[in-house]
Design a protein around this motif. Structure first.
Motif, PDB file in Angstrom:
ATOM      1  N   LEU A 110      -0.742 -10.840  -1.164  1.00 53.49           N
ATOM      2  CA  LEU A 110       0.107 -10.977   0.015  1.00 53.49           C
ATOM      3  C   LEU A 110       1.136  -9.846   0.093  1.00 53.49           C
ATOM      4  CD1 LEU A 110       0.670 -14.846  -0.037  1.00 53.49           C
ATOM      5  CD2 LEU A 110      -0.764 -13.540   1.552  1.00 53.49           C
ATOM      6  N   ARG A 111       1.632  -9.430  -1.054  1.00 54.86           N
ATOM      7  CA  ARG A 111       2.593  -8.323  -1.063  1.00 54.86           C
ATOM      8  C   ARG A 111       1.927  -7.043  -0.581  1.00 54.86           C
ATOM      9  NH1 ARG A 111       6.436  -7.246  -6.149  1.00 54.86           N
ATOM     10  NH2 ARG A 111       4.522  -7.681  -7.270  1.00 54.86           N
ATOM     11  N   PHE A 112       0.708  -6.817  -1.015  1.00 59.41           N
ATOM     12  CA  PHE A 112      -0.009  -5.621  -0.583  1.00 59.41           C
ATOM     13  C   PHE A 112      -0.303  -5.663   0.918  1.00 59.41           C
ATOM     14  CE2 PHE A 112      -4.195  -3.790   0.440  1.00 59.41           C
ATOM     15  CZ  PHE A 112      -3.920  -2.443   0.205  1.00 59.41           C
ATOM     16  N   LEU A 113      -0.643  -6.842   1.428  1.00 59.76           N
ATOM     17  CA  LEU A 113      -1.026  -6.980   2.833  1.00 59.76           C
ATOM     18  C   LEU A 113       0.160  -6.972   3.792  1.00 59.76           C
ATOM     19  CD1 LEU A 113      -3.727  -9.798   2.551  1.00 59.76           C
ATOM     20  CD2 LEU A 113      -4.144  -7.357   2.903  1.00 59.76           C
ATOM     21  N   GLU A 114       1.351  -7.163   3.273  1.00 61.99           N
ATOM     22  CA  GLU A 114       2.526  -7.350   4.137  1.00 61.99           C
ATOM     23  C   GLU A 114       2.675  -6.291   5.219  1.00 61.99           C
ATOM     24  OE1 GLU A 114       7.321  -8.228   3.703  1.00 61.99           O
ATOM     25  OE2 GLU A 114       6.071  -8.011   1.932  1.00 61.99           O
ATOM     26  N   PRO A 184     -15.869  -1.939   5.786  1.00 57.92           N
ATOM     27  CA  PRO A 184     -14.916  -1.814   4.679  1.00 57.92           C
ATOM     28  C   PRO A 184     -13.795  -2.856   4.756  1.00 57.92           C
ATOM     29  CG  PRO A 184     -14.421  -0.182   6.346  1.00 57.92           C
ATOM     30  CD  PRO A 184     -15.658  -0.890   6.815  1.00 57.92           C
ATOM     31  N   PHE A 185     -13.165  -3.079   3.611  1.00 58.86           N
ATOM     32  CA  PHE A 185     -12.107  -4.074   3.510  1.00 58.86           C
ATOM     33  C   PHE A 185     -10.798  -3.427   3.070  1.00 58.86           C
ATOM     34  CE2 PHE A 185     -16.061  -6.363   2.916  1.00 58.86           C
ATOM     35  CZ  PHE A 185     -15.892  -7.484   3.731  1.00 58.86           C
ATOM     36  N   ASP A 186      -9.706  -3.971   3.562  1.00 58.74           N
ATOM     37  CA  ASP A 186      -8.394  -3.525   3.108  1.00 58.74           C
ATOM     38  C   ASP A 186      -8.100  -4.044   1.710  1.00 58.74           C
ATOM     39  OD1 ASP A 186      -7.145  -2.237   5.605  1.00 58.74           O
ATOM     40  OD2 ASP A 186      -7.856  -4.174   6.374  1.00 58.74           O
ATOM     41  N   GLY A 239      -7.045   3.682   0.944  1.00 53.35           N
ATOM     42  CA  GLY A 239      -5.793   2.969   0.731  1.00 53.35           C
ATOM     43  C   GLY A 239      -5.984   1.510   0.396  1.00 53.35           C
ATOM     44  N   GLY A 240      -7.232   1.044   0.418  1.00 56.67           N
ATOM     45  CA  GLY A 240      -7.508  -0.359   0.116  1.00 56.67           C
ATOM     46  C   GLY A 240      -7.337  -0.674  -1.361  1.00 56.67           C
ATOM     47  N   MET A 241      -7.218  -1.964  -1.656  1.00 54.27           N
ATOM     48  CA  MET A 241      -6.939  -2.387  -3.031  1.00 54.27           C
ATOM     49  C   MET A 241      -7.975  -3.381  -3.535  1.00 54.27           C
ATOM     50  SD  MET A 241      -3.382  -3.853  -4.706  1.00 54.27           S
ATOM     51  CE  MET A 241      -3.476  -5.563  -4.118  1.00 54.27           C
ATOM     52  N   LEU A 242      -8.349  -3.203  -4.791  1.00 53.95           N
ATOM     53  CA  LEU A 242      -9.195  -4.156  -5.517  1.00 53.95           C
ATOM     54  C   LEU A 242      -8.302  -4.887  -6.500  1.00 53.95           C
ATOM     55  CD1 LEU A 242     -12.043  -5.243  -6.263  1.00 53.95           C
ATOM     56  CD2 LEU A 242     -12.232  -3.319  -7.863  1.00 53.95           C
ATOM     57  N   ILE A 279      -4.963  -7.425 -12.448  1.00 51.17           N
ATOM     58  CA  ILE A 279      -5.139  -5.970 -12.473  1.00 51.17           C
ATOM     59  C   ILE A 279      -5.465  -5.517 -11.059  1.00 51.17           C
ATOM     60  CG2 ILE A 279      -6.496  -4.040 -13.363  1.00 51.17           C
ATOM     61  CD1 ILE A 279      -4.893  -5.297 -15.527  1.00 51.17           C
ATOM     62  N   THR A 280      -4.774  -4.499 -10.592  1.00 51.11           N
ATOM     63  CA  THR A 280      -5.052  -3.955  -9.267  1.00 51.11           C
ATOM     64  C   THR A 280      -5.272  -2.452  -9.345  1.00 51.11           C
ATOM     65  OG1 THR A 280      -2.733  -3.491  -8.713  1.00 51.11           O
ATOM     66  CG2 THR A 280      -3.559  -5.709  -8.212  1.00 51.11           C
TER      67      THR A 280
END
Length: 295
Positions: A110-114, A184-186, A239-242, A279-280
């Motif tokens: 949620l922090r990443f998506l804000e 693709p996904f964010d 810029g997307g995150m896993l 882990i991100t």
């Protein structure tokens, strides 16, 4: 006409707690959970000894639950639901029980998506849906896809999606061989099976009732991290995150897997007990400063 009897909620709670005390680690907490759900009352009503009229079915149910709990059958399965991020998720045999540690992964997601508008999110190995559906509920503008392989777990995923009004897309399929999910996904999140062979041999009695396929990650516990990373790093937007939940002590091995896949600014996030639990990694060089330790 149903015969009802008046009960003292505090007395029932104390009796339940005393019965459980030789079998569970937190009899106070579990007794409260059982009495609260069976009689649909609040904690304050239990502790102040409010009187209630109870039907025979309720009396029988609480006795049955206590009997099975003393046999170490999971409390969450007995109650049929468990809270995660402040919401009740349906659970039962065949699906992994949501745990508070996983909330750290959701918070990080949620922090990443804000700052993002209408993000696309993929939840792999979704189980009950506690991760993906929570993201969907906290971010109604997000387009969330939840993938689960087990038909039994998928049933709980779809029920929770409908019951909570998450409006996620739920897909039944193997995350390791699912061509339907292109991206693709964010953001791609997952709490995959990560227990080692030794972990499986040393499981607590309660955990043995949970599905082994949701727990076992091969002898070293890293199988799904290796395979999912290879497949899904290519489905991240720039810029997307896993983001993964991991087992205790796996942070360096999983971080190395993400780095080998060319993900950047790999971060290790602790849970509420100080254990590295998440882990991100991102697929670009630029990363906002979240005040986290980067590897």
């Amino acid at each position: 006409m149903v015969n009802r009897e008046e009960i003292d909620l505090r007395k029932v709670y104390i009796e339940t707690k005393n019965t459980l005390s030789d079998f569970v680690e937190a009899p106070d907490f579990e007794a409260q959970q059982i009495v609260r759900q069976v009689f649909d009352v609040s904690y304050s009503e239990i502790l102040t000894g409010v009187k209630r009229m109870a039907c025979p079915e309720q009396i029988k149910r609480i006795r049955d639950i206590v009997t099975r709990r003393c046999e170490h059958y999971p409390l969450q399965y007995l109650l049929g639901e468990w809270d995660f991020f402040g919401r009740p998720f349906l659970v039962g045999e065949g699906v992994l029980i949501p745990r508070a540690d996983t909330e750290v992964l959701v918070e990080e997601a949620l922090r990443f998506l804000e700052p993002l508008s209408a993000p696309k999110v993929l939840d792999l190995c979704s189980g009950s849906g506690c991760i993906g559906l929570t993201v969907a509920l906290e971010r109604p503008d997000a387009q969330v896809t939840a993938v689960e392989k087990s038909p039994a777990a998928f049933c709980y995923l779809t029920q929770n999606n409908e019951r909570l009004g998450a409006k996620a897309e739920c897909l039944l399929g193997d995350a390791l061989a699912l061509e339907a999910v292109k991206g693709p996904f964010d953001l791609i999140v997952s709490n995959p099976p990560y227990l080692t062979g030794q972990d499986m041999a040393e499981l607590q009695v309660e955990v043995r009732f949970e599905p082994a396929e949701a727990l076992y990650g091969d002898e070293d516990g890293l199988y799904f991290y290796r395979e999912l990373t290879k497949i899904y790093v290519q489905r991240l937007r720039p810029g997307g995150m896993l983001a993964y939940e991991i087992g205790e002590g796996q942070q360096n091995a999983v971080s190395e897997l993400l780095a080998a896949a060319s993900l950047k600014s790999i971060c290790q996030i602790p849970d509420y007990n100080g254990i590295i639990r998440c882990i991100t990694g991102k697929n670009c060089d630029f990363v906002e400063d979240y005040g986290l330790s980067a590897v």
